[in-house]
Design an enzyme around this catalytic site. Structure first.
Site, PDB file in Angstrom:
ATOM      1  N   GLU A   1       0.656  -1.297   0.087  1.00 52.28           N
ATOM      2  CA  GLU A   1      -0.123  -0.017   0.048  1.00 52.28           C
ATOM      3  C   GLU A   1       0.776   1.220   0.083  1.00 52.28           C
ATOM      4  O   GLU A   1       0.587   2.116   0.787  1.00 52.28           O
ATOM      5  CB  GLU A   1      -1.036   0.099   1.173  1.00 52.28           C
ATOM      6  CG  GLU A   1      -1.920  -1.115   1.146  1.00 52.28           C
ATOM      7  CD  GLU A   1      -3.003  -1.100   2.148  1.00 52.28           C
ATOM      8  OE1 GLU A   1      -4.138  -1.723   2.210  1.00 52.28           O
ATOM      9  OE2 GLU A   1      -2.555  -0.367   3.329  1.00 52.28           O
TER      10      GLU A   1
ATOM     11  N   GLU B   1      -6.458  -7.732  -0.338  1.00 53.89           N
ATOM     12  CA  GLU B   1      -6.889  -7.678   1.049  1.00 53.89           C
ATOM     13  C   GLU B   1      -8.532  -7.093   0.761  1.00 53.89           C
ATOM     14  O   GLU B   1      -9.041  -6.210  -0.360  1.00 53.89           O
ATOM     15  CB  GLU B   1      -6.366  -6.304   1.834  1.00 53.89           C
ATOM     16  CG  GLU B   1      -5.181  -6.455   2.205  1.00 53.89           C
ATOM     17  CD  GLU B   1      -4.658  -5.363   3.190  1.00 53.89           C
ATOM     18  OE1 GLU B   1      -5.484  -4.564   3.716  1.00 53.89           O
ATOM     19  OE2 GLU B   1      -3.435  -5.148   3.287  1.00 53.89           O
TER      20      GLU B   1
END
Length: 435
Positions: free
Chosen positions: A222, A323
């Site tokens: 991320e 995710e």
């Protein structure tokens, strides 16, 4: 997990608990471009991943294990950096050794396999390999990563090793190790240290010793593309790719940096460079970190989820959702950060009140009536179908277990029947219209 903070673009009743616990115990017992493939460890063109993240273990997250943070002092630390800083290295190491040895055990991997999963994503921070000057972090995580990989091999699970935190923080989220400033690119020293860590990580885990288990090295979790220099990020991905190749044949995973689909189509592209191969793009999808998403009806949530798979199916690289969650609210305690409330009930973010968080702040099974379970099940099934559509390579749920939540806890969701058993069972088939 995405925690969009700082305005960035991430008591149950005994009878109910007994019912769910019994269910869990019985479960544990019981148009694609052809990309050159040079490693037989996993066929991303044909094999599908059904996986789960081991969150809150080797990288701490306050919302997953709030008790760890509450035990420090009344002035609760907001991340692992401040947790170790507050305790000092000796006491922090003592407490973290206890956490590492108890939070995740071999029985968890057995439970994952029994649930039909075939994959585990394991986050780990840079500080497990090297420390930056002045870092308060403690080390010892590699020993437990090694154990996890042994257990994966024993129970037939594949794995990614995911570099979840970089020095200076690549996103400002608490799950990067340090909440607040996004300082990773502020000095070449931080990026250089990350490259050194990747070299260590890939030299140990990217070669033939682990080729029966590890089917990907994720270069960085991320990185927040809207706050980072894109060219520098691409340069880092290129360097990271070469490190993996220098040390072995593991597939290389790059995160989409929360940038639009197709952004990385021309990055590490085999057609442009025949020496590049086996690159996978990792997308993370949540509908709980902005008021607009939280306000959607269940039909709108399902429609949004279906759109993800349709779009990513047309990307150049194979993609995977690394995710996602069953959550329809951001009510879980400290989901938005230690000491913070929720957008859903307007206790965080300054927005409009959408609904009450009283029954979702901690694990309250009374909230999950048949109608509520049905809505969550619809949303979960739509996401699963979306992430398996076409050349999409599968899904990895966030996360396996938490102390106090249901929406984010795979074990509890399995017990409630919100996550299907078997995983391909559908109460709401073809919601996305793919067939």
């Amino acid at each position: 997990m995405l925690f969009p903070v700082l305005h960035l673009p991430k008591a149950m009743k005994f009878s109910s608990f007994s019912l769910i616990a019994s269910s869990l115990l019985s479960l544990v017992a019981a148009a694609p471009v052809t990309l050159l493939k040079r490693d037989s460890r996993w066929d991303y063109a044909n094999d599908k991943i059904y996986g789960v993240n081991i969150g809150g273990w080797l990288v701490l997250e306050p919302f997953i294990t709030p008790s760890l943070f509450e035990a420090v002092s009344s002035d609760v630390p907001v991340d692992e950096y401040h947790y170790t800083e507050a305790l000092g290295k000796e006491e922090a190491e003592k407490r973290l050794q206890e956490h590492w040895s108890t939070w995740i055990k071999e029985e968890d991997f057995k439970g994952m396999a029994n649930a039909g999963l075939n994959f585990v994503r394991i986050p780990i921070g840079y500080w497990a390999f090297q420390l930056a000057e002045g870092d308060p972090y403690v080390q010892g995580q590699q020993e437990y990563l090694d154990k996890a990989l042994e257990w994966c091999a024993k129970y037939g699970l594949k794995a990614w090793v995911d570099l979840h935190g970089a020095p200076g923080s690549q996103n400002g989220f608490d799950n990067s190790g340090k909440r607040g400033e996004i300082g990773w690119q502020n000095t070449t020293g931080y990026v250089d240290l990350t490259v050194q860590v990747l070299d260590q990580l890939t030299s140990k885990y990217g070669g033939s010793n682990y080729s029966d288990v590890i089917i990907g090295i994720e270069l960085l979790n991320e990185p927040l593309g809207s706050y980072l220099d894109f060219d520098q990020l691409v340069d880092f991905y290129n360097k990271g790719y070469q490190l993996v190749r220098n040390n072995g044949n593991a597939p290389v995973i790059i995160h989409d940096a929360y940038l639009p689909d197709h952004t990385f189509d021309n990055v590490l592209n085999t057609e442009q460079d025949p020496n590049v191969w086996e690159v996978i793009v990792d997308h993370h999808h949540y509908q709980v970190f902005d008021e607009g998403s939280l306000s959607q009806s269940i039909d709108e949530h399902v429609s949004t989820a279906c759109g993800w798979g349709q779009s990513e199916n047309t990307e150049y690289h194979y993609s995977l959702c690394g995710e996602w969650t069953a959550a329809l609210t951001d009510c879980a305690k400290w989901l938005n950060g230690a000491g913070r409330g929720a957008r859903y009930d307007a206790t965080f973010g300054g927005g409009n009140y959408i609904g009450s968080c009283d029954q979702l702040y901690t694990a309250n099974y009374d909230y999950f009536t048949p109608e509520v379970i049905s809505n969550y099940r619809r949303y979960v099934e739509a996401q699963m179908d979306s992430f398996l559509y076409g050349k999409n390579a599968g899904w990895v749920f966030w996360c396996w277990k938490t102390e106090n939540t249901i929406e984010w806890d795979m074990q509890r969701l399995l017990g409630l029947g919100i996550i299907p058993q078997p995983l391909d069972d559908r109460q709401y088939p073809n919601q996305c219209g793919f067939s």
